[in-house]
Design an enzyme around this catalytic site. Structure first.
Site, mmCIF file in Angstrom:
data_model
loop_
_atom_site.group_PDB
_atom_site.id
_atom_site.type_symbol
_atom_site.label_atom_id
_atom_site.label_comp_id
_atom_site.label_asym_id
_atom_site.label_seq_id
_atom_site.Cartn_x
_atom_site.Cartn_y
_atom_site.Cartn_z
ATOM 1 C CG HIS A 154 6.394 1.622 11.097
ATOM 2 N ND1 HIS A 154 7.390 1.926 10.203
ATOM 3 C CD2 HIS A 154 5.437 0.972 10.385
ATOM 4 C CE1 HIS A 154 7.058 1.478 9.001
ATOM 5 N NE2 HIS A 154 5.876 0.891 9.089
ATOM 6 N NE ARG A 172 2.130 6.644 -11.321
ATOM 7 C CZ ARG A 172 2.908 7.711 -11.483
ATOM 8 N NH1 ARG A 172 2.895 8.382 -12.619
ATOM 9 N NH2 ARG A 172 3.685 8.121 -10.507
ATOM 10 C CD GLU A 226 9.555 4.486 10.803
ATOM 11 O OE1 GLU A 226 9.867 3.284 10.991
ATOM 12 O OE2 GLU A 226 8.491 4.818 10.280
ATOM 13 N N GLY A 280 1.440 0.035 12.091
ATOM 14 C CA GLY A 280 0.444 -0.274 11.069
ATOM 15 C C GLY A 280 0.081 -1.744 10.951
ATOM 16 N N GLY A 339 -5.116 2.333 -3.302
ATOM 17 C CA GLY A 339 -4.777 0.913 -3.417
ATOM 18 C C GLY A 339 -5.564 0.129 -2.375
ATOM 19 N NE ARG A 388 8.025 1.578 3.995
ATOM 20 C CZ ARG A 388 7.139 0.659 4.321
ATOM 21 N NH1 ARG A 388 6.052 1.006 5.012
ATOM 22 N NH2 ARG A 388 7.321 -0.608 3.993
ATOM 23 C CB ILE A 425 -3.614 0.227 2.680
ATOM 24 C CG1 ILE A 425 -2.853 -1.087 2.888
ATOM 25 C CG2 ILE A 425 -3.714 0.986 4.007
ATOM 26 C CD1 ILE A 425 -1.388 -0.913 3.253
#
Length: 337
Positions: free
Chosen positions: A288, A180, A270, A290, A158, A241, A160
């Protein structure tokens, strides 16, 4: 209207610019922490719009607490595993929006940083200096692995994933990916990327970087069996995630030398981290980060607020989540059997 958010986004000043006073009552949490369940339900009572963060679980309980006048849930994140979208959909009148695209570059920066930190053992090196452990330069001291000419496997090409691939290509890496469905030929040509099965990706990549969304199909996508498919000199990077990876299986694989190392920006429970990870020198762990730049968090907050205001004004929000469902689905791997 009463707009609710989980906490004030510090130093972003988007609330005063976007949610101007002529729109009504805007409520911001005074706490720089996640609201408790009770606090969240109390806070949303009577709200027309809820601006929420990824640690806020939005489900039937919260929607019922808000009341029938609720018009929009604006999630300050691109992923929405914290939101029960079926519960929203069955109400029929509540919009749901997210914040895609604005955090792409920042998250890709972190993915690339983790690739470098794990392969070059930078975390270990910094700990040597900070602990004042005696050391001296030598030919074979703390050797890492170069990435030039190595293969990066992107799980979910995607936005990112693409941005991470561009960075890796600039470092001289070859790009393969699974998903996919196959990416647009123009994107493949730009990145020099080759579409492969998930099995082939795991078995051949020097670095595996996860960029798929978290859903029922991808939870524990990387489990003990999948880790055994990876090369013993390969590295695993996760910036998507935490629950996409079976954390205990990863600990076991790192201890056993089944893979060479891992770089994690996200964790299964988390903010808790598996104690086994903390003991491992070949695991790079960051909290986390990002999207954690001033520019990105500002843009996320502004976009979420803009989405909420648009709905309350009877307009189409800029990023209604349904418009991005196919994008998110395209990032999932093709098969998990």
């Amino acid at each position: 209207f009463k707009q609710k958010t989980a906490y004030e986004i510090v130093d972003c000043d988007w609330s005063s610019d976007v949610c101007s006073s002529d729109l009504g009552d805007v409520w911001l949490s005074p706490h720089d922490r996640p609201l408790t369940r009770e606090e969240l339900c109390d806070a949303v009572a009577g709200a027309d719009a809820i601006v929420c963060l990824l640690h806020d679980r939005i489900d039937d309980e919260v929607l019922d607490a808000a009341g029938p006048q609720l018009k929009v849930i604006a999630n300050v994140a691109v992923g929405f595993n914290n939101v029960d979208t079926d519960a929203i959909a069955k109400r029929g009148t509540v919009w749901f929006t997210n914040t895609p695209a604005v955090l792409t570059e920042a998250t890709a920066d972190i993915a690339m940083a983790l690739i470098l930190m794990t392969t070059r053992r930078l975390g270990e090196g910094e700990r040597v200096i900070r602990s004042e452990t005696p050391w001296v330069w030598s030919m074979f001291y703390m050797l890492g692995t170069g990435i030039q000419g190595k293969t990066l496997g992107i799980v979910g090409l995607g936005l990112i994933g693409q941005a991470t691939a561009r960075r890796a290509k600039a470092f001289g890496m070859e790009i393969i990916y699974s998903g996919r469905r196959q990416a647009d030929p123009a994107i493949e040509a730009e990145l020099g990327a080759r579409y492969v099965s998930f099995d082939e990706l795991l078995e051949t990549a020097d670095v595996v970087s996860l960029h798929c969304p978290l859903n029922a199909e991808t939870q524990h996508l990387i489990d003990a069996d999948r880790l055994k498919q990876m090369r013993s000199d390969a590295f695993l990077i996760n910036t998507t995630r935490g629950p996409v990876v079976d954390e205990q299986a990863l600990v076991d694989a790192l201890r056993a030398g089944e893979i060479a190392g891992a770089g994690l920006d996200v964790f299964e429970e988390e903010p808790k981290v598996n104690p086994g990870l903390l003991e491992l020198e070949n695991a790079v762990l960051i909290p986390h980060l990002g999207s954690a730049t001033i520019e990105t968090r500002t843009a996320m907050g502004v976009l979420a607020a803009t989405n909420a205001v648009a709905v309350l004004n009877g307009e189409q929000p800029p990023t209604r989540s349904e418009e991005h469902t196919s994008e998110l689905q395209s990032q999932s791997t093709i098969s998990y059997a």
